[in-house]
Design a protein around this motif. Structure first.
Motif, PDB file in Angstrom:
ATOM      1  N   ASP A 166      17.031  -1.447  -8.195  1.00 27.29           N
ATOM      2  CA  ASP A 166      16.599  -0.943  -6.890  1.00 27.29           C
ATOM      3  C   ASP A 166      17.132   0.458  -6.649  1.00 27.29           C
ATOM      4  OD1 ASP A 166      15.259  -3.287  -6.449  1.00 27.29           O
ATOM      5  OD2 ASP A 166      16.816  -4.171  -5.169  1.00 27.29           O
ATOM      6  N   LEU A 167      18.412   0.682  -6.992  1.00 30.60           N
ATOM      7  CA  LEU A 167      19.002   2.010  -6.831  1.00 30.60           C
ATOM      8  C   LEU A 167      18.320   3.011  -7.754  1.00 30.60           C
ATOM      9  CD1 LEU A 167      21.127   4.003  -5.800  1.00 30.60           C
ATOM     10  CD2 LEU A 167      22.652   3.177  -7.609  1.00 30.60           C
ATOM     11  N   ALA A 168      18.106   2.616  -9.012  1.00 30.55           N
ATOM     12  CA  ALA A 168      17.487   3.520  -9.975  1.00 30.55           C
ATOM     13  C   ALA A 168      16.100   3.950  -9.515  1.00 30.55           C
ATOM     14  CB  ALA A 168      17.415   2.856 -11.349  1.00 30.55           C
ATOM     15  N   VAL A 169      15.314   3.009  -8.983  1.00 32.38           N
ATOM     16  CA  VAL A 169      13.975   3.343  -8.496  1.00 32.38           C
ATOM     17  C   VAL A 169      14.063   4.328  -7.332  1.00 32.38           C
ATOM     18  CG1 VAL A 169      11.958   2.417  -7.296  1.00 32.38           C
ATOM     19  CG2 VAL A 169      12.874   1.227  -9.287  1.00 32.38           C
ATOM     20  N   LYS A 170      15.013   4.112  -6.436  1.00 32.98           N
ATOM     21  CA  LYS A 170      15.171   5.022  -5.297  1.00 32.98           C
ATOM     22  C   LYS A 170      15.574   6.418  -5.751  1.00 32.98           C
ATOM     23  CE  LYS A 170      16.477   1.460  -1.930  1.00 32.98           C
ATOM     24  NZ  LYS A 170      17.572   0.918  -1.081  1.00 32.98           N
ATOM     25  N   VAL A 171      16.499   6.478  -6.709  1.00 27.46           N
ATOM     26  CA  VAL A 171      16.954   7.777  -7.201  1.00 27.46           C
ATOM     27  C   VAL A 171      15.796   8.521  -7.859  1.00 27.46           C
ATOM     28  CG1 VAL A 171      18.429   8.932  -8.891  1.00 27.46           C
ATOM     29  CG2 VAL A 171      19.372   7.112  -7.453  1.00 27.46           C
ATOM     30  N   ARG A 172      15.042   7.827  -8.715  1.00 24.89           N
ATOM     31  CA  ARG A 172      13.914   8.478  -9.393  1.00 24.89           C
ATOM     32  C   ARG A 172      12.864   8.944  -8.391  1.00 24.89           C
ATOM     33  NH1 ARG A 172      14.779   4.311 -13.226  1.00 24.89           N
ATOM     34  NH2 ARG A 172      13.056   3.065 -12.408  1.00 24.89           N
ATOM     35  N   ALA A 173      12.575   8.118  -7.399  1.00 26.86           N
ATOM     36  CA  ALA A 173      11.576   8.496  -6.400  1.00 26.86           C
ATOM     37  C   ALA A 173      12.037   9.716  -5.605  1.00 26.86           C
ATOM     38  CB  ALA A 173      11.303   7.323  -5.468  1.00 26.86           C
ATOM     39  N   ILE A 208      18.581  10.367 -15.708  1.00 18.81           N
ATOM     40  CA  ILE A 208      17.592  10.288 -14.635  1.00 18.81           C
ATOM     41  C   ILE A 208      16.373  11.152 -14.970  1.00 18.81           C
ATOM     42  CG2 ILE A 208      17.164  10.793 -12.194  1.00 18.81           C
ATOM     43  CD1 ILE A 208      20.218  10.292 -11.764  1.00 18.81           C
ATOM     44  N   ALA A 209      16.615  12.358 -15.478  1.00 19.91           N
ATOM     45  CA  ALA A 209      15.510  13.255 -15.824  1.00 19.91           C
ATOM     46  C   ALA A 209      14.647  12.655 -16.926  1.00 19.91           C
ATOM     47  CB  ALA A 209      16.060  14.617 -16.250  1.00 19.91           C
ATOM     48  N   TYR A 210      15.280  12.087 -17.934  1.00 18.26           N
ATOM     49  CA  TYR A 210      14.503  11.448 -19.007  1.00 18.26           C
ATOM     50  C   TYR A 210      13.707  10.272 -18.456  1.00 18.26           C
ATOM     51  CZ  TYR A 210      13.341   9.013 -23.331  1.00 18.26           C
ATOM     52  OH  TYR A 210      12.653   8.382 -24.343  1.00 18.26           O
ATOM     53  N   ASP A 211      14.306   9.526 -17.538  1.00 20.32           N
ATOM     54  CA  ASP A 211      13.616   8.384 -16.939  1.00 20.32           C
ATOM     55  C   ASP A 211      12.393   8.805 -16.125  1.00 20.32           C
ATOM     56  OD1 ASP A 211      14.990   6.283 -18.001  1.00 20.32           O
ATOM     57  OD2 ASP A 211      16.201   5.851 -16.220  1.00 20.32           O
ATOM     58  N   LEU A 212      12.391  10.039 -15.606  1.00 20.60           N
ATOM     59  CA  LEU A 212      11.204  10.502 -14.885  1.00 20.60           C
ATOM     60  C   LEU A 212       9.975  10.470 -15.788  1.00 20.60           C
ATOM     61  CD1 LEU A 212      12.511  13.592 -12.886  1.00 20.60           C
ATOM     62  CD2 LEU A 212      12.074  11.295 -12.009  1.00 20.60           C
ATOM     63  N   PHE A 213      10.196  10.773 -17.058  1.00 21.48           N
ATOM     64  CA  PHE A 213       9.083  10.734 -18.014  1.00 21.48           C
ATOM     65  C   PHE A 213       8.812   9.304 -18.479  1.00 21.48           C
ATOM     66  CE2 PHE A 213      10.794  15.019 -18.277  1.00 21.48           C
ATOM     67  CZ  PHE A 213       9.652  15.793 -18.273  1.00 21.48           C
ATOM     68  N   ARG A 214       9.860   8.515 -18.648  1.00 20.32           N
ATOM     69  CA  ARG A 214       9.670   7.121 -19.089  1.00 20.32           C
ATOM     70  C   ARG A 214       8.914   6.305 -18.059  1.00 20.32           C
ATOM     71  NH1 ARG A 214      13.647   3.052 -21.344  1.00 20.32           N
ATOM     72  NH2 ARG A 214      14.963   3.500 -19.542  1.00 20.32           N
TER      73      ARG A 214
END
Length: 294
Positions: free
Chosen positions: A150-157, A179-185
């Protein structure tokens, strides 16, 4: 939504600053590097640094349980991950050294489990200067981000909202590189967006600095199995900048786990090899931001 040429994704420990301060500090560092190492004008491209730490508890500097102010107590799952991360970056000779040392020799981490203390001795043998405890704390923060969906989704959003059709470069430091890499994932994660749109079609460069993505246990927690590679869309070039003395990187780059990536080693000085501003003012970052070869 504001437009930007560059979006910077900071790491942990930024609760006492602000988006405005981060933008000034990062912009000043980028400008210094561009002025020194390129033939571009003094002023760097427009920069935004979303202050995602604002999503955490008020006045905290780290992710994870706040009832543990000294960072000593670990859950069994956390202990296992930290042990795996330490084991990933130490060698047999470091482990042999640690086994020969009395446990009392390390001092403050007496509260930590014995195997963590031993591994920390081995890590400090490889990276002299007391960086092992810093490494452990950073790994705990990475784990918390990766295990709290839930936190990870909020941070990415939160970060993704700063990436627009005019964003050309994304820079991630430390946990910010994950986090930046996850934006692409997870680029199709946001409602109403289609795959390939979440990071914006104008994004052509990812720059990671002081990244823990080279540590196998971190990638496994990201559900990237051993032997699998880190990948970006074909139109995005990836420059990874690391200091061999930066404990968060394990002293190594990412070229072995990311085909097509360009690794660039720098020397940020003995005072703080993991420093974001020292990375940002380095020659490889300046050249990558300016559009040239790092």
């Amino acid at each position: 939504m504001r437009a930007a040429e560059i979006v910077g994704v900071h790491g942990i420990g930024q609760s006492r600053t602000s988006e405005e301060q981060l933008t000034r500090d990062w912009g000043k560092a980028l400008g210094r590097g561009i002025k020194e190492f390129t033939d571009r004008p003094d002023r760097p491209p427009p920069l935004l640094t979303p202050h995602w730490t604002s999503l955490l508890a008020r006045a905290t500097d780290r992710l994870g349980p706040q009832e543990d102010p000294y960072g000593a107590w670990m859950t069994p799952a956390e202990e296992q991950f930290v042990a795996e991360a330490l084991s990933d970056v130490v060698g047999p000779q470091d482990l042999a050294y640690a086994e020969e040392q009395p446990l009392a020799g390390l001092g403050p981490p007496k509260l930590w489990p014995t195997r963590i203390t031993r591994l920390l001795m081995a890590y400090d043998h490889r990276f002299p200067g007391g960086g092992g405890q810093f490494f452990v704390q950073r790994m705990r923060e990475v784990r918390f981000y990766l295990t709290e969906p839930d936190l990870a989704v909020k941070v990415r959003a939160f970060v993704r909202d700063y990436v627009t059709q005019t964003t050309s470069v994304v820079i991630g430091h430390s946990l910010g590189s994950v986090i930046a890499y996850d934006l692409f994932r997870y680029e199709d994660e946001a409602a109403g967006r289609t795959p390939g749109d979440a990071t914006g079609p104008a994004v052509h460069t990812l720059i990671t600095c002081g990244s823990p993505l080279g540590i196998p246990s971190v990638r496994r927690l990201m559900k990237i199995e051993d032997g699998d590679h880190l990948r970006l869309p074909g139109h995005v070039r990836w420059i990874n900048v690391y200091d061999p003395d930066d404990v968060v990187t394990g002293g190594a780059g990412l070229c072995r786990v990311a085909p097509g990536l360009v690794d660039a080693a720098v020397r940020n000085g003995v005072g703080d090899p993991h420093s974001a501003v020292r990375y940002l003012r380095s020659e490889p970052v300046a050249r990558a931001v300016a559009g040239g070869r790092p």
